[in-house]
Design a protein around this motif. Sequence first.
Motif, mmCIF file in Angstrom:
data_model
loop_
_atom_site.group_PDB
_atom_site.id
_atom_site.type_symbol
_atom_site.label_atom_id
_atom_site.label_comp_id
_atom_site.label_asym_id
_atom_site.label_seq_id
_atom_site.Cartn_x
_atom_site.Cartn_y
_atom_site.Cartn_z
ATOM 1 N N GLN A 579 0.827 -1.203 0.000
ATOM 2 C CA GLN A 579 0.000 0.000 0.000
ATOM 3 C C GLN A 579 0.866 1.259 0.000
ATOM 4 N N ILE A 580 2.004 1.183 0.653
ATOM 5 C CA ILE A 580 2.879 2.360 0.758
ATOM 6 C C ILE A 580 3.428 2.745 -0.607
ATOM 7 N N GLU A 581 3.819 1.750 -1.430
ATOM 8 C CA GLU A 581 4.319 2.039 -2.772
ATOM 9 C C GLU A 581 3.477 1.263 -3.781
ATOM 10 N N GLN A 582 2.762 1.982 -4.643
ATOM 11 C CA GLN A 582 1.825 1.321 -5.546
ATOM 12 C C GLN A 582 2.282 1.326 -7.000
ATOM 13 N N ASP A 583 3.334 2.050 -7.315
ATOM 14 C CA ASP A 583 3.886 1.992 -8.658
ATOM 15 C C ASP A 583 4.682 0.697 -8.811
ATOM 16 N N THR A 584 4.341 -0.110 -9.799
ATOM 17 C CA THR A 584 4.939 -1.438 -9.950
ATOM 18 C C THR A 584 6.452 -1.381 -10.079
ATOM 19 N N LEU A 585 6.957 -0.477 -10.881
ATOM 20 C CA LEU A 585 8.402 -0.414 -11.093
ATOM 21 C C LEU A 585 9.131 0.076 -9.849
ATOM 22 N N LYS A 586 8.569 1.074 -9.155
ATOM 23 C CA LYS A 586 9.206 1.549 -7.928
ATOM 24 C C LYS A 586 9.136 0.494 -6.828
ATOM 25 N N LEU A 587 8.031 -0.241 -6.796
ATOM 26 C CA LEU A 587 7.905 -1.338 -5.840
ATOM 27 C C LEU A 587 8.980 -2.386 -6.099
ATOM 28 N N THR A 588 9.204 -2.697 -7.357
ATOM 29 C CA THR A 588 10.250 -3.650 -7.736
ATOM 30 C C THR A 588 11.608 -3.165 -7.264
ATOM 31 N N GLU A 589 11.902 -1.903 -7.505
ATOM 32 C CA GLU A 589 13.183 -1.331 -7.097
ATOM 33 C C GLU A 589 13.341 -1.363 -5.585
ATOM 34 N N ASN A 590 12.246 -1.092 -4.851
ATOM 35 C CA ASN A 590 12.301 -1.111 -3.389
ATOM 36 C C ASN A 590 12.628 -2.497 -2.861
ATOM 37 N N VAL A 591 11.997 -3.523 -3.431
ATOM 38 C CA VAL A 591 12.248 -4.895 -2.984
ATOM 39 C C VAL A 591 13.718 -5.245 -3.184
ATOM 40 N N ALA A 592 14.260 -4.920 -4.351
ATOM 41 C CA ALA A 592 15.663 -5.232 -4.625
ATOM 42 C C ALA A 592 16.593 -4.472 -3.687
ATOM 43 N N GLN A 593 16.264 -3.223 -3.403
ATOM 44 C CA GLN A 593 17.145 -2.397 -2.587
ATOM 45 C C GLN A 593 17.076 -2.768 -1.111
ATOM 46 N N GLY A 597 19.840 -5.340 -1.189
ATOM 47 C CA GLY A 597 20.865 -4.313 -1.092
ATOM 48 C C GLY A 597 21.369 -3.808 -2.421
ATOM 49 N N THR A 598 20.605 -4.024 -3.491
ATOM 50 C CA THR A 598 21.080 -3.628 -4.816
ATOM 51 C C THR A 598 20.109 -2.656 -5.463
ATOM 52 N N ARG A 599 20.654 -1.681 -6.139
ATOM 53 C CA ARG A 599 19.851 -0.659 -6.809
ATOM 54 C C ARG A 599 19.810 -0.985 -8.306
ATOM 55 N N ILE A 600 18.647 -1.431 -8.757
ATOM 56 C CA ILE A 600 18.519 -1.838 -10.151
ATOM 57 C C ILE A 600 17.876 -0.755 -11.007
ATOM 58 N N GLN A 601 17.713 0.455 -10.438
ATOM 59 C CA GLN A 601 16.999 1.519 -11.139
ATOM 60 C C GLN A 601 17.589 1.816 -12.516
ATOM 61 N N CYS A 602 18.915 1.768 -12.640
ATOM 62 C CA CYS A 602 19.564 2.108 -13.912
ATOM 63 C C CYS A 602 19.085 1.206 -15.043
ATOM 64 N N ALA A 603 18.781 -0.052 -14.723
ATOM 65 C CA ALA A 603 18.435 -1.016 -15.765
ATOM 66 C C ALA A 603 17.021 -0.816 -16.304
ATOM 67 N N GLN A 604 16.292 0.169 -15.793
ATOM 68 C CA GLN A 604 14.954 0.437 -16.334
ATOM 69 C C GLN A 604 15.043 0.958 -17.767
ATOM 70 N N CYS A 605 16.051 1.757 -18.059
ATOM 71 C CA CYS A 605 16.161 2.398 -19.376
ATOM 72 C C CYS A 605 17.292 1.834 -20.230
ATOM 73 N N HIS A 606 18.258 1.175 -19.628
ATOM 74 C CA HIS A 606 19.381 0.607 -20.386
ATOM 75 C C HIS A 606 20.097 -0.390 -19.490
ATOM 76 N N ASN A 607 20.931 -1.217 -20.088
ATOM 77 C CA ASN A 607 21.713 -2.143 -19.298
ATOM 78 C C ASN A 607 22.579 -1.368 -18.305
ATOM 79 N N HIS A 608 22.675 -1.890 -17.092
ATOM 80 C CA HIS A 608 23.419 -1.191 -16.045
ATOM 81 C C HIS A 608 24.894 -1.081 -16.435
ATOM 82 N N PRO A 609 25.454 0.123 -16.437
ATOM 83 C CA PRO A 609 26.845 0.272 -16.879
ATOM 84 C C PRO A 609 27.876 -0.258 -15.893
ATOM 85 N N PHE A 610 27.518 -0.385 -14.618
ATOM 86 C CA PHE A 610 28.495 -0.778 -13.612
ATOM 87 C C PHE A 610 28.055 -1.992 -12.802
#
Length: 932
Positions: A579-593, A597-610
């Motif tokens: 309920q706190i986060e209802q945007d699917t992509l942000k929810l996905t990023e929150n679970v991973a983080q 402990g990993t931030r996958i936000q960069c991979a939303q638009c392109h392969n993660h450079p690092f």
Amino acid sequence: MPSGFPTPALLLAFALPTLSGASESFEKARLILETKCVSCHHPDKTKGDLLLTTREQFLKGGESGPALVLEHLEKSELLIRVKLDEDDDEIMPPKGKPLTPEEIAILEAWMKEGAPWPEGMVLAPRPKTALPEWNAAPDPEIAAIEAFPKAVSLETNADFHKVLAIARFKDAGTQDITRQIKASVADPTVAKLEGTLLKPLKDGSTTLTLEYRGLKTEVPVTVKDATKPRPISFQLDVMPVLTSAGCNTGSCHGSARGKDGFHLGLFGFDPQGDHFRLTREQPGRRVNLALPEESLLVTKAVGSVPHTGGKLFEKGSANYETLVAWIKSGAEYDQGEITKPTGITVEPPQLVLKGEDLETPFTVKATYSDGTDRDVTPLSSFSTSNDNSVSINPRSGLSTSKNRGEAFLLGRFMTFTEVAQAIVIPKALDYTRPELAEFNYIDKHVHEKLHKLRIIPAPLCDDETFLRRVFVDVVGKLPEPSEREKFLADTNPKKREALVDELIGRKEFSEMWVMKWAELLQIRTFNNGPAQVSYKAALGYYNWLRDRISGNQPFNEIVRELLSSEGGTFSSPATNFFQIEQDTLKLTENVAQVFMGTRIQCAQCHNHPFDRWTMDDYYGFASFFAQVKRKPAEDPRERIVFDGNGEVPHLVTKKPVKPRFLGTKTPDDFGKTSRREAMAEWLTSTDNPWFARNVANVAWAHFFGVGITDPVDDVRISNPPANPELLAALSGKFVEYDYDLRKLVRDICTSRTYQLSSATNETNETDTRNFSRAMVRRIRAEVLLDCISQVTQTPNKFKGLPLGSSAVQIADGNTSTYFLTTFGRATRATVCSCEVKMEPNLSQALHLLNGDATHNRIQQGKIVQTMLEQKKAPEEVIRHLYLRTVNREPVPTEMEKLMAAVNEGKNPNEKQQILNDVFWALLNSKEFIFNH
């Protein structure tokens, strides 16, 4: 070319003899050439347009003519230059000492033999720090030699593998010996050896033997399909060339708008789009099927036509041949399913380099989905995290040691990134490894890393320091004077362990960890229409978390219940997470983080450079949360969370993406299990290597002020752990303990590493990442307020909590005070660990000096007044104030100065005020505000 010198065509008639093995005269000449000449005449530095690295280049010569004239040795430019007077501007080498008569004689003897040159041999600059040759006398300090890779597999006639070798010294030091070893293949009919480069000849198995100064190691070699050609693949061959050359980076054609009218997918995330743009966007220009060598793709890369990005590689190089061969074959896109790379290894994985200018090459091996592997070093790019300590050539992967320190060397091939660790220490260092007790497994790994760094840790802290430190860290309180007295009087040698056991059994321990995870889970109230979280829902969510942590429920079970929860936000409080986060992509990023402990936000638009994550990984993981739905309940403050239908479209293909675990294989069918249940089961299982490591790292950071990987929620390949073995050991124990947080905390607090003092010495004074001493840490906001309340005996009052509750117990992130806000309490608006501010600032100092947190509470608590009314002497009051605040007795000089100030009071009221000022000064002291 000066007259009197033969032309290159004539020189070819006197081609250097080629030998199957290196002759003695060549090896002697090679040592001189590589240490004195080649550094100015190699592909990266062609002084006088002269190259001395290969047989052909040696014959061709440079601006002044051929370096070698076999039929007239006296006309050889090489010999002429090395024999010039030392003050001659044309002497070779131009810097350093000239060649000795013995060295010149060695070169002449080699030339008189016809200048024999082993087949395939390529000379390279050899640093002056290089170790002796393989046949030198044994060095008792070298413990072993090690080869990389450990095994070689060659498939198809185009395959090859370069084998590297390092010497490991008894003091943990390492040094590259790849070019000093003696290499031989047991069956030379199976594989051909060029230096240490293996190429296939026929199918079969053999062994590569490496020998160095009496030591030996062997590498198994397997050859398969030795005569089978490997067709050029756009995705497997051409795309790696574009990536390794930097064509698709953000500063070049991979930028959002491309460059010079040409756009590529950033870091190769869109191979089909790249193929279209190369072959269809400007037909006949970028790719010329009739004249492949005239294609702009080729001519710009080799610099034969103007190119903003400059020259990328040489004509005739492996990259050049790959592009030309692909265009000659029709420049087609791969048909059907092809084998895909599954990962890479960068070796050697760890180095300890003693001194400057030690060169170490790196190799990158890629594995593929069909079980094959390839040496992709020429197609990889390299970077360093600390150029001041270790630099690395971004194309070749040759590293060079510089100043004392530590660097992580990053190798990247396509979408895959891995790192190697390099430590640099002074060559002539007066160091003897200290004999240190190991209280548990933690100390073993910390001590081993400190030994590699040549850091001597601080001594153990005294009992008073340990008592205060562990109280603040474990239960968020200060020890009472009576507890201090009891602990100091205890003669049990295991009393520190007993104290830890007592503290982790208290309810305050649970409250501390409920607070920490409430921050990461964003437990707070807000009103945003249907997206609201009411106070009742937030309180229920907090109590749900508190009940499970205080009940010591295995942490993986707590998270599994949370991520698979469904129902009402009142009746099933864990559903508030969705309920706190209802945007699917942000929810996905929150679970991973939060949980990995990993931030996958960069991979939303392109392969993660690092990091390892691709867009396919990102949208595949998001698919697990695409079916989370919400609807109103009977109570307008409550929402119902359930699973329905829904898919996540890929940003590039616009098609729904199949659910995909991060970094591991995903079953084709989950059976009757919902997507979220399957994801929750996987995430909290041992199949997911990041969950246990993340929780262990979060726990470690709480007690040391810095994570083994730091920040704790930015785990990526390019931000590796400071001590990988320590983190692996902690996470392994956490799993072994059935995810029992209390047992893990006990290990940490009873380790010798946690019990070190904050004292510095010459070796550890700059260390902040290797736990060689206790870091002085400002006490976090909630705990500091509770400690002030405790020592002043002034109870706090917070919304929804009874009088006397602690700030640690606040359920709602939006419930705060000026003090808590000023001292950096998390607002819980994001899942980032950075929300908790631990850095001291001016506002905090001013508030302690002038605010109600100290002055008013001292007046309200009446501790000094009460003691004076009880006829306590000023000395006893001062001693008691010290014991309450900084948990030690005042030293004689402090007592002497304070009593002199008290005695200046003309009457009891003035003396009381002076004693209150002493109390105020103690509350404002660094010793009180910081844990140490």
